[in-house]
Design a protein around this motif. Structure first.
Motif, short mmCIF file in Angstrom:
data_model
loop_
_atom_site.label_atom_id
_atom_site.label_comp_id
_atom_site.label_asym_id
_atom_site.label_seq_id
_atom_site.Cartn_x
_atom_site.Cartn_y
_atom_site.Cartn_z
N TRP A 74 -10.59 0.10 -9.44
CA TRP A 74 -10.27 1.22 -8.29
C TRP A 74 -11.00 0.09 -6.63
CZ3 TRP A 74 -7.14 4.94 -7.64
CH2 TRP A 74 -7.21 5.95 -8.62
N LYS A 75 -11.62 -0.93 -7.11
CA LYS A 75 -11.88 -1.79 -5.87
C LYS A 75 -10.50 -3.27 -5.69
CE LYS A 75 -15.17 -5.74 -4.92
NZ LYS A 75 -16.13 -6.42 -5.29
N PHE A 76 -10.26 -2.96 -4.70
CA PHE A 76 -8.74 -3.65 -4.13
C PHE A 76 -9.48 -5.42 -4.34
CE2 PHE A 76 -7.53 -7.00 -0.64
CZ PHE A 76 -6.43 -6.66 -1.05
N SER A 77 -8.61 -6.37 -5.00
CA SER A 77 -8.82 -7.23 -5.70
C SER A 77 -8.00 -8.55 -4.86
CB SER A 77 -8.12 -7.26 -6.56
OG SER A 77 -8.34 -8.98 -7.26
N GLY A 78 -6.48 -8.11 -4.86
CA GLY A 78 -5.51 -8.72 -3.86
C GLY A 78 -4.11 -8.14 -3.66
N PHE A 79 -3.16 -9.10 -2.95
CA PHE A 79 -1.99 -9.22 -2.95
C PHE A 79 -1.43 -9.33 -3.87
CE2 PHE A 79 -3.34 -7.13 1.46
CZ PHE A 79 -3.12 -5.40 1.02
N VAL A 80 0.09 -9.48 -4.22
CA VAL A 80 0.92 -10.15 -4.53
C VAL A 80 2.39 -9.93 -3.90
CG1 VAL A 80 -0.58 -10.44 -6.73
CG2 VAL A 80 1.73 -8.89 -6.10
N ASP A 81 3.18 -11.65 -4.26
CA ASP A 81 4.24 -11.35 -3.69
C ASP A 81 4.88 -11.17 -2.78
OD1 ASP A 81 5.51 -11.34 -6.15
OD2 ASP A 81 6.64 -9.07 -7.26
N LEU A 82 4.12 -12.16 -1.56
CA LEU A 82 3.89 -12.09 -0.49
C LEU A 82 5.43 -13.11 0.52
CD1 LEU A 82 0.42 -12.10 -0.14
CD2 LEU A 82 1.78 -10.93 0.67
N ASP A 83 6.42 -13.23 -0.11
CA ASP A 83 7.60 -13.99 0.24
C ASP A 83 7.66 -13.35 1.21
OD1 ASP A 83 8.69 -12.13 -2.21
OD2 ASP A 83 10.62 -12.63 -1.25
N CYS A 84 8.06 -11.99 1.51
CA CYS A 84 7.99 -11.10 2.94
C CYS A 84 7.31 -10.80 3.74
CB CYS A 84 9.16 -9.63 2.65
SG CYS A 84 10.61 -9.57 1.36
N ALA A 85 6.01 -11.21 3.69
CA ALA A 85 5.41 -11.19 4.44
C ALA A 85 5.56 -11.84 5.87
CB ALA A 85 3.71 -11.75 3.88
N GLY A 86 4.23 -11.40 7.13
CA GLY A 86 4.46 -12.26 8.27
C GLY A 86 4.32 -11.47 9.33
N ILE A 87 4.41 -11.66 10.33
CA ILE A 87 3.96 -10.50 12.30
C ILE A 87 5.45 -9.69 12.46
CG2 ILE A 87 2.64 -10.49 14.12
CD1 ILE A 87 1.40 -12.05 11.94
N GLY A 88 4.87 -8.27 12.24
CA GLY A 88 5.89 -7.72 12.26
C GLY A 88 5.12 -6.07 12.67
N ASP A 89 6.72 -5.26 12.64
CA ASP A 89 5.98 -4.25 12.86
C ASP A 89 5.54 -3.59 12.12
OD1 ASP A 89 6.70 -1.30 13.46
OD2 ASP A 89 7.92 -1.51 15.57
N ARG A 90 4.04 -1.99 12.19
CA ARG A 90 3.76 -1.14 11.00
C ARG A 90 4.69 -1.25 10.45
NH1 ARG A 90 -0.88 -0.32 13.04
NH2 ARG A 90 -0.91 -1.08 15.24
N HIS A 91 5.70 -0.03 11.04
CA HIS A 91 6.47 0.34 10.22
C HIS A 91 7.30 0.21 9.44
CE1 HIS A 91 5.51 2.78 13.88
NE2 HIS A 91 6.11 3.99 13.86
N VAL A 92 6.97 -0.87 9.23
CA VAL A 92 8.33 -1.49 7.94
C VAL A 92 6.76 -1.33 6.50
CG1 VAL A 92 8.92 -4.29 6.73
CG2 VAL A 92 9.23 -3.59 9.68
N ASP A 93 5.64 -2.14 6.78
CA ASP A 93 4.94 -1.43 5.58
C ASP A 93 4.80 -0.29 4.87
OD1 ASP A 93 4.63 -4.48 4.61
OD2 ASP A 93 2.61 -4.15 5.98
N VAL A 94 4.78 0.70 6.68
CA VAL A 94 4.62 2.25 5.92
C VAL A 94 5.90 3.23 5.25
CG1 VAL A 94 4.84 4.40 7.50
CG2 VAL A 94 2.57 2.57 8.43
N TYR A 95 7.06 2.11 5.68
CA TYR A 95 7.91 2.66 4.93
C TYR A 95 8.87 2.52 3.58
CZ TYR A 95 13.08 3.14 3.45
OH TYR A 95 13.94 2.68 2.65
N TRP A 96 7.57 1.23 2.95
CA TRP A 96 7.79 1.19 1.77
C TRP A 96 6.68 2.26 0.95
CZ3 TRP A 96 12.03 -0.66 -0.43
CH2 TRP A 96 12.87 -0.89 0.44
N ALA A 97 5.33 1.23 2.01
CA ALA A 97 4.64 2.72 1.27
C ALA A 97 5.05 4.35 0.79
CB ALA A 97 2.80 2.47 1.84
N LEU A 98 5.60 4.84 1.70
CA LEU A 98 6.09 6.12 1.47
C LEU A 98 7.21 5.81 0.74
CD1 LEU A 98 6.39 7.65 5.18
CD2 LEU A 98 4.47 7.77 3.32
N TRP A 99 8.08 5.16 0.51
CA TRP A 99 9.36 4.95 -0.68
C TRP A 99 8.29 4.79 -1.99
CZ3 TRP A 99 10.12 1.40 -4.44
CH2 TRP A 99 11.85 0.86 -5.25
#
Length: 264
Positions: free
Chosen positions: A200-225
């Protein structure tokens, strides 16, 4: 993450990769036809993920993983190079398992707020000196290309917003993309398999090929999906948005992003 043990001799690992597989058990943990992912289990403190794909296809992932690692948000990149017409990327294993692990899936009331808070923290991270700043421009170009070439996954929109034709969905995307902002650090594919927790402790993110500077709603959409897809219910949508910060979420922007993802 599923791992299937294989005979190391089944794969031709180039010489540069040999130090990461010697005296190790090798597992295939691939989940995409575009890339193969192998897990080299040498010892608890010396285990590696080895990813290979078409030449130059892993360069963004290597750059962004390095960038996130410098902010204690991702594993260390130990090797990246193109050998024999293929890219090879080696990252250190970080402690824990991804959020599809039974431990986390069994307690969504705890998992969902944690994911929301972690995403909000990511979006508040300083993104100075980032590898590139054209994520949203490429996003729009991908949508345009997908529409022209008939590549679409209509369910990414219709599951939440009702039936519509490809042309109708594209018009929503086209009319909406001028509203996209580029003001937060994105994961880009914020799904349960790409968030690693260690008890339950955050360790890290993986698969960051789609990372970048952008609109928060992209991440929120995928979280909800991912919550709907992995938990098989839409019951946690409101909880996630509330815990992330409802004042920051524009429902119309989520609809626009959904339309864009159809062709992404």
């Amino acid at each position: 993450m599923q791992r299937h043990e294989i005979n190391p001799h089944q794969v031709t690992f180039p010489r540069a990769i040999q130090p990461y597989i010697v005296n190790s058990r090798i597992f295939d943990s691939s989940s995409s036809p575009q890339a193969r992912v192998y897990y080299a289990d040498h010892s608890p403190d010396r285990s590696y993920f080895i990813k290979t794909a078409a030449a130059q296809s892993l360069c963004r992932e290597a750059a962004w993983t390095t960038y996130f690692h410098a902010r204690n948000l991702a594993p260390d990149v130990l090797y990246y190079g193109t050998i024999g017409g293929r890219d090879w990327l080696v990252t250190a294993r970080i402690p824990g398992e991804d959020c599809t692990s039974p431990q986390y899936m069994a307690d969504p009331d705890r998992l969902v707020p944690l994911l929301a808070h972690r995403l909000r923290a990511l979006h508040e991270t300083d993104y100075s000196n980032c590898p590139e700043t054209t994520r949203m421009e490429r996003y729009v170009q991908t949508v345009q290309h997908g529409y022209r070439n008939g590549r679409c996954d209509r369910a990414l929109y219709t599951t939440w917003y009702g039936e519509a034709t490809d042309d109708e969905i594209y018009r929503i995307a086209r009319d909406g993309w001028p509203r996209l902002r580029a003001d937060v650090l994105l994961h880009g594919d914020y799904c349960l398999p790409n968030v690693i927790l260690d008890d339950w402790k955050f360790s890290g993110f993986v698969d960051l090929d789609c990372a970048g500077i952008g609109d928060r709603h992209v991440d929120v959409y995928w979280a909800l999906w991912t919550l709907q897809f992995n938990l098989h219910t839409n019951d946690y949508r409101s909880l996630f948005i509330r815990e992330y910060g409802a004042d920051l979420v524009d429902e119309e922007m989520l609809r626009i992003v959904a339309a864009m993802e159809v062709f992404g």
